[in-house]
Enzyme design. Structure first.
Site, short mmCIF file in Angstrom:
data_model
loop_
_atom_site.label_atom_id
_atom_site.label_comp_id
_atom_site.label_asym_id
_atom_site.label_seq_id
_atom_site.Cartn_x
_atom_site.Cartn_y
_atom_site.Cartn_z
N SER A 166 35.54 36.68 37.58
CA SER A 166 35.25 36.42 38.99
C SER A 166 34.29 37.42 39.62
O SER A 166 33.16 37.07 40.00
CB SER A 166 36.55 36.36 39.77
OG SER A 166 37.31 37.55 39.59
N VAL A 182 38.59 44.80 46.40
CA VAL A 182 39.60 43.83 45.95
C VAL A 182 39.81 43.88 44.44
O VAL A 182 39.02 44.45 43.70
CB VAL A 182 39.21 42.41 46.38
CG1 VAL A 182 39.08 42.32 47.89
CG2 VAL A 182 37.91 41.97 45.71
N GLU A 183 40.90 43.26 44.00
CA GLU A 183 41.30 43.19 42.59
C GLU A 183 41.36 44.58 41.94
O GLU A 183 40.91 44.78 40.82
CB GLU A 183 40.36 42.25 41.81
CG GLU A 183 40.52 40.80 42.21
CD GLU A 183 39.88 39.84 41.23
OE1 GLU A 183 39.67 40.22 40.07
OE2 GLU A 183 39.61 38.70 41.63
N GLY A 184 41.92 45.52 42.66
CA GLY A 184 42.03 46.89 42.17
C GLY A 184 40.90 47.72 42.75
O GLY A 184 39.76 47.62 42.29
#
Length: 780
Positions: free
Chosen positions: A337, A456-458
């Site tokens: 993504s 985001v996502e870590g």
């Protein structure tokens, strides 16, 4: 017994202790095993699941100290099927056409209704869902290509497609759902009848997602007119993408069973459930506004919401398995993504800013020819080449069945960070054009929204300092995980035997890499055999082998010297992770150069990207050694790794000049670098106007050169039109250019002026207000 015999006997005894397991274990290993178990940090179930999640891929070769380059070259280059290519060329292009990012982000605050219909009707929300459920069943690479192209048009468009196909209900259902759940939800998700969201992050547990306070209590309650065993769930989540419009909410919470209705275990653990948005007590609909990116994201809440156990993904049998489910699925989604969306943003920046730098003139010359601008263009071009290489290699790994948890962290961090640099450089080049938002500003929104991908996502700070090496040292190392598992084995005898095997293999591995590191340092790694690669890149493979051995040796020494304390020395851990990351990025870049057919026109992009990454890896080595707690060990490491000094300096200005030229000149290299960008063919669109202006500028350049010669000869002396704006007219009137040439200049000027024009608005920006007009305020 003479002295020689005595020494021989001692040597044999030592050898027996070290080499014969039956002697070694009781005399040496047993004590080391006890010490190791005592100092090994305690590991929670969630930490263990996170460490063991996913698979080890090419990063394991880099950790070995002696990578098998033929293995890398044998990995198949991902390609699209005919169906996937047609979808990219048609359905994706149409989705881009339907979206005007300025209207979306400034007026609508959402995608237009026709764009949403198109996404749902054409299956964009079900790309990962198998065809038997009505989905497209695209490859990971196709998924990545779609998101990349959408990102060249609009972040809201890309994210709206990206999230349902990443970590979310569909992914979790495919792997863990019951057949009943799959048969009900997957066809509806594939057709866009359900819009999914997944709620994990809470105000009190962001990066530390395993600590979520959201909870469910197993209890009895009423469901569909009868009493059933279910859960009463309370949650408070935020930053949940698509939550404001979702119809199916994935929810992560910790489940407790105080009354033992499911068994003896009271704290069942993190659990994932699917909840319809209109289920009584579910609160969605409010929105966040993250830096004017208007993809739908917002909070969701619920208090004591009763739901049956059937809502749990996988049913009651999967209660408490949520964290493992999330960790196993996260690697695949994170591999696709954000690397795809940020690569798309970089591709468009490279294409548009490169053209702008050729169209825009100052001091009688295209600004792209100034060395200061060239420096920024070089980074834009080389970083985009490297980012796309890493994106492609990693998506290809997912298609091979890998779930590369460490690699996904590497590409998430480094692709988003390089995207930040690319966009910043682009903004520096276009200057005032970039800082004034409006429909003709092609980069301002990207600049605003770069921090979203960083966060985001870590969050990137955490990813770099805790995850890449922290997880990589355990997952990718050939022996560390085996040692840890041996220490946790409840069978003491079996644990001792396993530990003995792993420990002494580990010692031999460290010694071998230490010798290999020193030898490569003495020889410049020229003795490393490399076959079946381009001659011009052979030295990079040799030097990367040297760095791999040095990294493996440095990592082992660091774990030995610092032990569990290395986990707390986040700066050292981050730099060790930087070395591993740069090696992966270099591997991807070299692989791309081979897969692309060793395109000589693209060689400057490869050379600059690899050299820059090598230099960054070298700096990371220096950062670890310079901050080592033991100065004696640091001195020894420096002499072993760099016996004759550093092999790399900053990349060459001449190579950088060649890279910059590729960005400001139409041609195959520029097209390959920015492949799959959505480029409108009309001058009414800012990107379309830039493309047309670039062609017009190049056509006009030889005519302008003749005008400058005439100007130097005094041909326009005293003519008021002989200025930077009206020179074409002056040249035509003076007979310096023909009527046809004058038309070329006029067309170029019109397109150039459109490209460099800065948006302006009415005093109240078109919004009716009670404020007085400026003239009235001044009069007052």
């Amino acid at each position: 017994m003479n002295a020689l015999t005595f020494l021989l006997a001692v040597a044999l005894a030592v050898a027996a202790v070290l080499l014969v397991p039956s002697f070694r274990r009781p005399l040496l290993t047993r004590g080391l095993f006890a010490t190791y178990k005592r100092i090994l940090p305690q590991m929670s179930d969630t930490e263990r699941e996170a460490l063991e999640a996913g698979s080890v891929w090419w990063e394991g070769e880099l950790f070995s100290g002696d990578p098998d380059w033929q293995k890398l070259l044998r990995y198949p280059t991902p390609t699209l099927t005919t169906e996937e290519q047609s979808f990219l060329d048609n359905e994706v292009a149409e989705a881009c056409r339907l979206v005007d990012d300025w209207k979306v982000s400034h007026e609508l605050y959402d995608l237009p209704a026709e764009a949403w219909r198109h996404l749902k009707d054409k299956g964009f929300l079900g790309m990962i869902i198998p065809k038997r459920y009505g989905g497209l069943e695209f490859s990971a690479y196709a998924h990545s290509q779609v998101v990349t192209k959408l990102s060249t048009r609009s972040s809201a468009l890309a994210v709206s497609v990206m999230v349902p196909n990443s970590l979310g209900p569909a992914e979790l259902l495919l792997h863990y759902g019951t057949e009943e759940q799959k048969n009900h939800y997957l066809p509806r998700l594939a057709k866009g009848l359900e819009v999914p969201a997944f709620a994990l992050t809470s105000p009190w547990a962001g990066s530390d997602a395993a600590s979520i306070p959201d909870s469910g209590i197993v209890c009895k309650g009423q469901w569909q007119g009868r009493e059933v065993v279910g859960m009463r769930v309370t949650w408070d989540k935020r930053y949940i993408t698509l939550a404001p419009a979702c119809t199916l909410l994935g929810l992560a919470f910790r489940l407790y069973d105080p009354d033992g209705l499911l068994g003896a275990r009271k704290d069942i653990g993190i659990t994932c459930a699917l909840v319809p948005y209109d289920h009584p007590g579910v609160d969605t609909g409010r929105r966040h506004l993250p830096l004017n990116a208007v993809f739908l994201t917002g909070p969701t809440r619920g208090h004591d919401v009763f739901m049956p156990l059937d809502f749990i993904i996988g049913g009651a049998a999967m209660a408490g398995q949520g964290w493992r489910m999330l960790m196993e699925c996260l690697a695949a989604g994170r591999s696709i993504s954000l690397p795809a969306s940020n690569t798309g943003m970089a591709k468009m920046t490279a294409r548009a800013v490169g053209a702008y730098a050729r169209v825009r003139n100052q001091f009688g010359m295209a600004i792209g020819r100034f060395e200061g601008i060239e420096e920024a263009l070089t980074r834009i071009g080389a970083y985009t080449y490297l980012m796309d290489a890493a994106r492609t290699l990693t998506a290809g790994a997912v298609d091979l069945g890998e779930k590369p948890s460490v690699t996904s962290a590497i590409v998430k961090y480094h692709v988003t960070e390089r995207a930040r640099q690319v966009v910043n450089d682009g903004m520096d080049i276009i200057g005032g054009k970039g800082i004034c938002l409006g429909p003709d500003n092609f980069l301002g929104r990207a600049y605003q929204q770069v921090p979203i991908a960083i966060t985001v996502e870590g969050a990137n700070i955490l990813t770099r300092s805790l995850i890449i090496f922290g997880q990589g040292a355990v997952r990718c190392h050939p022996y560390v995980l085996a040692e840890m598992k041996a220490a946790q084995n409840p069978d003491a005898a079996a644990g001792l035997a396993d530990f003995d095997r792993a420990l002494f293999a580990h010692i031999a591995h460290t010694a071998k890499n230490g010798v290999r590191t020193f030898w490569h340092g003495l020889t410049g790694s020229r003795s490393v055999p490399i076959a079946n690669v381009a001659e011009e890149s052979r030295r990079y493979y040799q030097q990367l082998t040297r760095f791999s051995a040095a990294f493996a040796f440095l990592a082992d020494v660091s774990m030995m010297v610092l032990g569990g304390g290395l986990k707390r020395r986040e700066k050292l851990s981050a730099r060790l992770g930087d070395i591993l990351s740069q090696m992966y990025l270099i591997s991807a870049t070299l692989k791309r150069f081979e897969s692309d057919g060793r395109q000589q026109a693209d060689a400057p992009l490869m050379h600059w990207a690899v050299w820059d990454a090598m230099y960054k890896a070298q700096e990371a080595f220096d950062g670890v050694i310079a901050n080592y707690p033991s100065r004696f060990v640091a001195w020894c490491l420096n002499r072993i790794i760099f016996p004759f000094g550093h092999p790399y300096v900053v990349p060459s200005d001449e190579v950088g000049h060649q890279v910059a030229k590729l960005l400001i000149q139409p041609g195959p290299s520029r097209d390959r670098l920015s492949a799959d960008c959505y480029v409108p063919a009309t001058a009414d669109e800012p990107i379309g106007a830039i493309e047309l202006a670039l062609a017009a500028a190049i056509e006009a350049e030889p005519i302008e050169a003749r005008i400058r010669s005439a100007q130097k000869a005094g041909g326009f002396e005293g003519n008021p039109l002989a200025n930077v704006r009206d020179m074409a007219q002056a040249a035509f009137e003076a007979g310096v250019v023909t009527a046809a040439e004058y038309e070329i200049l006029r067309r170029r000027n019109a397109l150039r002026d459109k490209v460099i024009r800065v948006d302006d608005f009415a005093f109240d920006f078109g919004v009716a207000s009670a404020a007085k007009p400026a003239t009235e305020r001044r009069a007052a």
